[in-house]
Design an enzyme around this catalytic site. Structure first.
Site, PDB file in Angstrom:
ATOM      1  CG  HIS B  44      19.511  75.515 -96.973  1.00 14.45           C
ATOM      2  ND1 HIS B  44      20.088  74.273 -96.839  1.00 14.45           N
ATOM      3  CD2 HIS B  44      18.307  75.304 -97.547  1.00 14.45           C
ATOM      4  CE1 HIS B  44      19.254  73.354 -97.289  1.00 14.45           C
ATOM      5  NE2 HIS B  44      18.161  73.954 -97.729  1.00 14.45           N
ATOM      6  CB  VAL B 171      15.672  76.329 -82.849  1.00 14.09           C
ATOM      7  CG1 VAL B 171      15.061  76.501 -84.232  1.00 14.09           C
ATOM      8  CG2 VAL B 171      15.481  77.599 -82.019  1.00 14.09           C
ATOM      9  CD1 TRP B 225       4.246  53.854 -89.910  1.00 17.93           C
ATOM     10  CD2 TRP B 225       5.783  52.405 -90.631  1.00 17.93           C
ATOM     11  NE1 TRP B 225       4.691  53.136 -88.831  1.00 17.93           N
ATOM     12  CE2 TRP B 225       5.627  52.246 -89.232  1.00 17.93           C
ATOM     13  CE3 TRP B 225       6.707  51.594 -91.313  1.00 17.93           C
ATOM     14  CZ2 TRP B 225       6.359  51.301 -88.495  1.00 17.93           C
ATOM     15  CZ3 TRP B 225       7.431  50.666 -90.581  1.00 17.93           C
ATOM     16  CH2 TRP B 225       7.263  50.521 -89.182  1.00 17.93           C
ATOM     17  N   GLY B 300      19.425  72.961 -81.377  1.00 18.98           N
ATOM     18  CA  GLY B 300      19.799  74.375 -81.407  1.00 18.98           C
ATOM     19  C   GLY B 300      21.111  74.647 -80.684  1.00 18.98           C
TER      20      GLY B 300
END
Lengths: 328, 328
Positions: B44, B171, B225, B300
């Site tokens: 990313h 995190v 689910w 994290g």
């Protein structure tokens, strides 16, 4: 057998009155149990009442204790549950979060020193019934191994999210383990395999054998490392905000589970105005999905169907359980 | 190859300046990309920059657009992202939620009409760096089938939770699918199987074959689910609060994905006082777990290790990617 909602609530209220609850609190507590069976969550209603009574008798639950506010800053409040009945404490906390949200757009109550809240979904329905978005979670005793370990050290920390909708609220109530210990035992008692892997067997392999998993106590977190991580965060956030106990400080014997930390958040979208029926459109789109292995339902849909049926036909209860309740 | 953080941020800033960003926004946007690579989320960061540039070129991202507040009630605000850069919009929204939390204990910003926020964890670190608990999520284009169906109709809707801690924030940044499409493709390119089932193959069986799952587009929600239900709730809450689009209204072509709805919640525990080091004790207890298949980490922990190494040794980048960036 089936028992009407009115009868179930009246019988439980009577029992709680005789156990020392003040009358309005006896009625509320009884209704929260009856609501749970009415909605089809049979593991956490009357079937759970036996354990609830035992936690009154062993001193874990103080029937007279009421939550009190110990700190506040704007729309954020910290309350002490004072070891009172967990469902009454949780209901009062969500009610307070809703009031804070109506005044401030969003409100948060963090609750320390409380007891098992029984069905967590109750407080999601409560928020949605008040027309607000609800988000709440609790920590629990350690009952799931963190990812990478074999020993239970994290809680299954149920998380509830609710979005109101006139034609039926969208309400999700999920624990961080794929199945609860109670669910494993139910499958085992019926001689059934789990529909998907629920933990590890004695050889360290993922398994759908409920008895083998119950024996190792290696329950699987949802999404493997993801649910394990989410359980850690929910515990850390709840204990920090409540100034209360974290999972590692909670007694591990189920009937001694106490001093839980919980968070209740309510958000009121109404004053913001804007488009209506967003949740309706989401539900309509889900319902229009071509089915694969089954029908596509939105979270809460089955609950509402069960509620309607149980209100019309009576709530199914095991006869032995009901005989025990009426003998109390 | 490895590139220093300073060089990476400077080069990206320069590219964005020449694409029409105002200088302070170019620098912030570049740093958000560089932070992502610095922290080891290589999918990313700079690798994603190519698609980001294309979404500027195709008109999805308006580099000049800034978020504007369109409604407010107390500690709850609704903002319009106006189609601006998703990471700048999200960063501004979390900053505003933090300010609201500092004033009111808790604050919430709902953001409509925004673009892909790149690494969601960024906004969790941002909250924790400010000393507050952060909770945020986004909807996405439809990329996962709801439980019971074969056709993608729900988003993988990443959820971020962050709790501050002096020795390293806790995190969590998780999507509602067990693996992203990008992760499947990475495994397939390396010729590897997935470590756990990630979806369904062409015969409708759970599979660890990334290419087979990519072919069916039947990604598995975390917890089956449960993750499917949570994705529905996160979408419904985000679209309702933001007054924005739900997943079913978002263009399904990745480079046309736009008009997302997001929620940013910050909660400031400091004014409540009370016990300190609750998060530290949770981490210590996790670290003391006897290891099973591997070491037990807190969410994290690995990020922080990677950050330290990448700041010291430079950030690893594919040479072809870096050559492309420097040629822009």
């Amino acid at each position: 057998m089936r028992v009407s909602y009115a009868e179930m609530a009246a019988v439980l209220t009577d029992v709680l009155n005789r156990r020392g609850f003040d009358p309005p609190r006896a009625q509320r507590c009884a209704e929260l149990f009856a609501d749970t069976d009415r909605d089809g969550v049979y593991t956490h209603g009357v079937e759970r009442f036996r354990r609830f009574i035992r936690t009154i008798e062993n001193g874990v639950v103080d029937v007279q204790a009421r939550p009190r506010r110990v700190a506040a800053h704007g729309a954020l409040e910290r309350w002490d549950g004072c070891g009172g009945p967990g469902n009454l404490n949780a209901h009062a906390s969500m009610a307070r979060a809703i009031a804070l949200a109506q005044a401030n757009g969003i409100g948060c109550v963090a609750l320390a020193n409380t007891n098992h809240w029984m069905r967590g979904g109750t407080y999601g329905w409560q928020a949605a019934d008040a027309g607000v978005i609800g988000l709440c979670w609790t920590n629990t005793l350690a009952n799931v191994p963190p990812w990478g370990a074999a020993e239970p050290r994290i809680g299954n920390n149920p998380l509830i999210v609710a979005v109101p909708r006139a034609a039926g609220h969208i309400v999700l109530d999920i624990a961080m383990s794929q199945f609860s210990v109670g669910a494993l035992q139910s499958y085992a008692a019926r001689g059934e395999r789990l529909p998907v892997a629920g933990g590890y067997d004695g050889d360290g392999h993922l398994s759908t054998d409920p008895a083998a998993i119950d024996a190792t106590r290696r329950l699987l977190p949802i999404g493997f490392w993801k649910g394990s991580g989410l359980a850690v965060l929910l515990d850390a956030a709840a204990a920090t905000l409540a100034g209360g106990r974290a999972t590692h400080e909670i007694p591990t014997e189920p009937e001694r589970e106490s001093s839980l930390s919980q968070v209740f958040i309510a958000i009121d979208p109404a004053p913001l105005g804007g488009p209506q029926h967003i949740a309706d459109a989401i539900v309509d789109h889900l319902h229009a999905t071509p089915p694969g292995d089954g029908a596509v339902r939105y979270p809460g849909e089955r609950t509402l169907e069960t509620r309607r049926r149980n209100l019309a036909e009576g709530i199914p209860v095991r006869e032995s359980t009901w005989n025990w309740v009426t003998s109390l």
